[in-house]
Design a protein around this motif. Sequence first.
Motif, PDB file in Angstrom:
ATOM      1  N   ASP A 107       0.448  -1.167   0.062  1.00 40.65           N
ATOM      2  CA  ASP A 107      -0.341   0.033   0.440  1.00 40.65           C
ATOM      3  C   ASP A 107       0.478   1.072   0.477  1.00 40.65           C
ATOM      4  OD1 ASP A 107      -2.627  -1.285   0.332  1.00 40.65           O
ATOM      5  OD2 ASP A 107      -1.878  -1.806   2.152  1.00 40.65           O
ATOM      6  N   VAL A 108       1.929   1.232   0.391  1.00 41.15           N
ATOM      7  CA  VAL A 108       2.821   2.330   0.572  1.00 41.15           C
ATOM      8  C   VAL A 108       3.605   2.356  -0.428  1.00 41.15           C
ATOM      9  CG1 VAL A 108       5.128   2.945   1.642  1.00 41.15           C
ATOM     10  CG2 VAL A 108       4.247   2.449   2.645  1.00 41.15           C
ATOM     11  N   GLY A 109       3.542   1.536  -1.394  1.00 40.04           N
ATOM     12  CA  GLY A 109       4.083   1.546  -3.182  1.00 40.04           C
ATOM     13  C   GLY A 109       3.044   2.226  -3.724  1.00 40.04           C
ATOM     14  N   GLY A 110       1.641   1.912  -3.389  1.00 42.13           N
ATOM     15  CA  GLY A 110       0.817   2.471  -4.205  1.00 42.13           C
ATOM     16  C   GLY A 110       0.625   4.241  -3.999  1.00 42.13           C
ATOM     17  N   ILE A 111       0.800   4.332  -2.616  1.00 49.85           N
ATOM     18  CA  ILE A 111      -0.088   5.826  -2.085  1.00 49.85           C
ATOM     19  C   ILE A 111       1.512   6.702  -3.238  1.00 49.85           C
ATOM     20  CG2 ILE A 111       0.686   7.085  -0.465  1.00 49.85           C
ATOM     21  CD1 ILE A 111      -0.224   5.536   1.011  1.00 49.85           C
ATOM     22  N   VAL A 112       3.026   6.594  -3.110  1.00 46.39           N
ATOM     23  CA  VAL A 112       4.150   6.492  -3.360  1.00 46.39           C
ATOM     24  C   VAL A 112       3.312   7.289  -5.384  1.00 46.39           C
ATOM     25  CG1 VAL A 112       6.395   6.707  -4.623  1.00 46.39           C
ATOM     26  CG2 VAL A 112       5.314   6.443  -1.722  1.00 46.39           C
ATOM     27  N   LEU A 119       0.084   5.435 -17.643  1.00 46.27           N
ATOM     28  CA  LEU A 119      -0.104   4.801 -17.482  1.00 46.27           C
ATOM     29  C   LEU A 119       0.072   3.444 -17.719  1.00 46.27           C
ATOM     30  CD1 LEU A 119      -4.290   5.143 -16.861  1.00 46.27           C
ATOM     31  CD2 LEU A 119      -2.700   4.194 -14.647  1.00 46.27           C
ATOM     32  N   ALA A 120       0.522   3.496 -19.393  1.00 42.93           N
ATOM     33  CA  ALA A 120       0.813   2.293 -19.959  1.00 42.93           C
ATOM     34  C   ALA A 120       2.498   1.871 -19.697  1.00 42.93           C
ATOM     35  CB  ALA A 120       0.983   2.512 -21.598  1.00 42.93           C
ATOM     36  N   LEU A 121       3.768   3.145 -19.189  1.00 40.94           N
ATOM     37  CA  LEU A 121       4.771   2.865 -19.236  1.00 40.94           C
ATOM     38  C   LEU A 121       4.704   1.918 -17.449  1.00 40.94           C
ATOM     39  CD1 LEU A 121       7.575   3.006 -19.388  1.00 40.94           C
ATOM     40  CD2 LEU A 121       7.747   5.411 -18.101  1.00 40.94           C
ATOM     41  N   SER A 122       3.696   2.211 -16.369  1.00 33.49           N
ATOM     42  CA  SER A 122       3.784   2.335 -15.253  1.00 33.49           C
ATOM     43  C   SER A 122       3.271   0.519 -15.248  1.00 33.49           C
ATOM     44  CB  SER A 122       2.877   2.912 -14.641  1.00 33.49           C
ATOM     45  OG  SER A 122       2.450   2.312 -13.115  1.00 33.49           O
ATOM     46  N   LEU A 123       2.248   0.541 -16.411  1.00 39.59           N
ATOM     47  CA  LEU A 123       1.832  -0.801 -16.840  1.00 39.59           C
ATOM     48  C   LEU A 123       3.146  -2.026 -17.171  1.00 39.59           C
ATOM     49  CD1 LEU A 123      -1.569  -0.554 -17.430  1.00 39.59           C
ATOM     50  CD2 LEU A 123      -0.473  -1.239 -15.108  1.00 39.59           C
ATOM     51  N   THR A 146       7.051  -3.258  -2.697  1.00 33.53           N
ATOM     52  CA  THR A 146       6.676  -1.686  -2.630  1.00 33.53           C
ATOM     53  C   THR A 146       6.843  -1.749  -4.113  1.00 33.53           C
ATOM     54  OG1 THR A 146       7.716  -1.523  -0.225  1.00 33.53           O
ATOM     55  CG2 THR A 146       7.794   0.378  -1.918  1.00 33.53           C
ATOM     56  N   VAL A 147       7.958  -2.174  -4.443  1.00 31.29           N
ATOM     57  CA  VAL A 147       7.917  -2.079  -6.224  1.00 31.29           C
ATOM     58  C   VAL A 147       6.498  -2.245  -7.453  1.00 31.29           C
ATOM     59  CG1 VAL A 147       9.131  -2.245  -8.559  1.00 31.29           C
ATOM     60  CG2 VAL A 147      10.598  -1.711  -5.870  1.00 31.29           C
ATOM     61  N   THR A 148       6.617  -3.303  -6.246  1.00 32.30           N
ATOM     62  CA  THR A 148       5.077  -3.947  -6.591  1.00 32.30           C
ATOM     63  C   THR A 148       3.207  -3.222  -7.050  1.00 32.30           C
ATOM     64  OG1 THR A 148       5.764  -6.227  -6.977  1.00 32.30           O
ATOM     65  CG2 THR A 148       3.337  -6.320  -7.413  1.00 32.30           C
ATOM     66  N   GLY A 149       3.530  -2.713  -5.392  1.00 32.41           N
ATOM     67  CA  GLY A 149       2.829  -1.369  -5.332  1.00 32.41           C
ATOM     68  C   GLY A 149       2.796  -0.316  -6.244  1.00 32.41           C
ATOM     69  N   PHE A 150       3.617   0.418  -6.194  1.00 33.89           N
ATOM     70  CA  PHE A 150       3.760   1.160  -6.955  1.00 33.89           C
ATOM     71  C   PHE A 150       3.708   0.991  -8.730  1.00 33.89           C
ATOM     72  CE2 PHE A 150       6.580   4.513  -9.539  1.00 33.89           C
ATOM     73  CZ  PHE A 150       6.724   5.064  -8.844  1.00 33.89           C
ATOM     74  N   PHE A 151       3.952   0.107  -8.899  1.00 32.15           N
ATOM     75  CA  PHE A 151       3.297   0.099 -10.840  1.00 32.15           C
ATOM     76  C   PHE A 151       1.940  -0.661 -10.640  1.00 32.15           C
ATOM     77  CE2 PHE A 151       8.107   0.012 -10.906  1.00 32.15           C
ATOM     78  CZ  PHE A 151       8.409   0.948 -11.403  1.00 32.15           C
ATOM     79  N   GLY A 184      -0.672  -0.233  -8.179  1.00 31.09           N
ATOM     80  CA  GLY A 184      -1.408  -0.102  -6.756  1.00 31.09           C
ATOM     81  C   GLY A 184      -1.536   1.276  -7.584  1.00 31.09           C
ATOM     82  N   GLY A 185      -0.648   2.738  -7.964  1.00 30.78           N
ATOM     83  CA  GLY A 185      -0.400   3.380  -8.693  1.00 30.78           C
ATOM     84  C   GLY A 185      -2.055   3.997 -10.208  1.00 30.78           C
ATOM     85  N   PRO A 186      -1.124   3.189 -11.382  1.00 29.30           N
ATOM     86  CA  PRO A 186      -2.871   3.520 -12.256  1.00 29.30           C
ATOM     87  C   PRO A 186      -3.578   2.888 -11.427  1.00 29.30           C
ATOM     88  CG  PRO A 186      -0.328   2.036 -12.513  1.00 29.30           C
ATOM     89  CD  PRO A 186      -0.353   2.091 -11.447  1.00 29.30           C
ATOM     90  N   SER A 187      -3.949   1.993 -10.468  1.00 26.65           N
ATOM     91  CA  SER A 187      -5.021   1.150 -10.095  1.00 26.65           C
ATOM     92  C   SER A 187      -5.968   2.786  -9.935  1.00 26.65           C
ATOM     93  CB  SER A 187      -5.660   0.123  -9.202  1.00 26.65           C
ATOM     94  OG  SER A 187      -6.592  -0.280  -8.382  1.00 26.65           O
ATOM     95  N   ASN A 188      -5.128   3.496  -8.464  1.00 26.14           N
ATOM     96  CA  ASN A 188      -5.819   4.481  -7.999  1.00 26.14           C
ATOM     97  C   ASN A 188      -6.016   6.115  -8.779  1.00 26.14           C
ATOM     98  OD1 ASN A 188      -5.222   3.322  -5.422  1.00 26.14           O
ATOM     99  ND2 ASN A 188      -3.068   4.144  -5.262  1.00 26.14           N
TER     100      ASN A 188
END
Length: 494
Positions: free
Chosen positions: A336-341, A360-364, A389-394, A396-400
Amino acid sequence: MAWPSVFQRGSLLSRFSHHHVVVFLLTFFSYSLLHASRKTFSNVKVSISEQWTPSAFNTSVELPVEIWSSNHLFPSAEKATLFLGTLDTIFLFSYAVGLFISGIVGDRLNLRWVLSFGMCSSAFVVFVFGTLTEWLRFYNKWLYCCLWIVNGLLQSTGWPCVVAIMGNWFGKAGRGVVFGLWSACASVGNILGACLASSVLQYGYEYAFLVTASVQFAGGIVIFFGLLVSPEEIGLSGIEAEENFEEDSHRPLINGGENEEEYEPNYSIQDDSSVAQVKAISFYQACCLPGVIPYSLAYACLKLVNYSFFFWLPFYLSNNFGWKEAEADKLSIWYDVGGIVGGTLQGFISDVLQKRAPVLALSLLLAVGSLVGYSRSPNDKAINALLMTVTGFFIGGPSNMISSAISADLGRQELIQGSSEALATVTGIVDGSGSIGAAVGQYLVSLIRDKLGWMWVFYFFILMTSCTIVFISPLIVREIFSLMRRRQAHILRE
């Protein structure tokens, strides 16, 4: 290239009053509390599975099986785990159906009433499901299924309402970074739920449900008395009126036209009186808005992956590595920390580019690599937390970003002239589609894990992440070409 108006006209914060801050915080924590109660269920799955499974098999031929297993639901932990996955699926299906309904209802009733009712009634259902049944030692599969269906319907009132309220208060300028930061509410809720659950789990899983349900109920009361749905409630001008004076903020990030250079910023918008008289658009009209269907299909695949981590990560850590349940709960916070950032940073970049899909495309694409890396994580908590954390970043971030900023963009396109009467409906469609995908995914995850093992679960995640890219690929291509044309025009002007 042209920079967004938020960067040309000074600090974004200078445009906000204390009312904006209060609305931001109240909607943020209201949805955080809803997510905290969901996270509690995923955090105590091991304890529930043990409680629902007999500690020893019956060897007596004199006692009927019904008496011997009167307090147990399943003959083995595997069967209990499969039922827990079924409950996740039931919840998400009812949640998905509820999102479509709640979006329509939210556009027609007072958003504050709908949100407060959903929070308080959902808290009561969670209390009955996790606490009251354990206190009474009453275990029944059908009761659990019915309660979780009702909980899914009630929880679905949250997201369409909070996104619509945020859309009423915050305009297009800087929406990516504002909504990117605000969309961390789900991740903060996950962290809060994990902390609350792990802090009282030693006393029994029923107390984890009791604590989160009590906090959520109190939050619903605060929302009912303290939340302002729109600036018009206190006599302030709506964001449509403010944006009439900001040319760049009218340039749509979600545009149905093929050639953005033909966009004319000085089109007429509705005045305050006509905005007040706009009728809520129909479900079919909302589906026909440009970008709604592609992003809905993409979110169905992406939310499947994101919610699988949400529901199964603590169980995976405990089951695959043999770590204690409380330790697994705390370690899962790093996703979740990765998703927030990720959500905040990617929202900021999309504001700078004035485009969402390429970010989004680059992150996915990078998410596929992170899934491969995390699936091969060693039995080391520090390395696992880093990869998580890295997985959450790429992921969770696009999902948010899809569920918040992009949903707000879709619901305030120039085709409907920024009518807030469409915002909750569009949000319900996007998030509802995502929840249908997530519902199917939870059953598949438990099935794949039971038949093939955890590695094949990660292969399934990689496939769904790739499908997300495929569904928004037309938008990606169009927006990349638009960026290239804008860059070329800027070079020619210089």
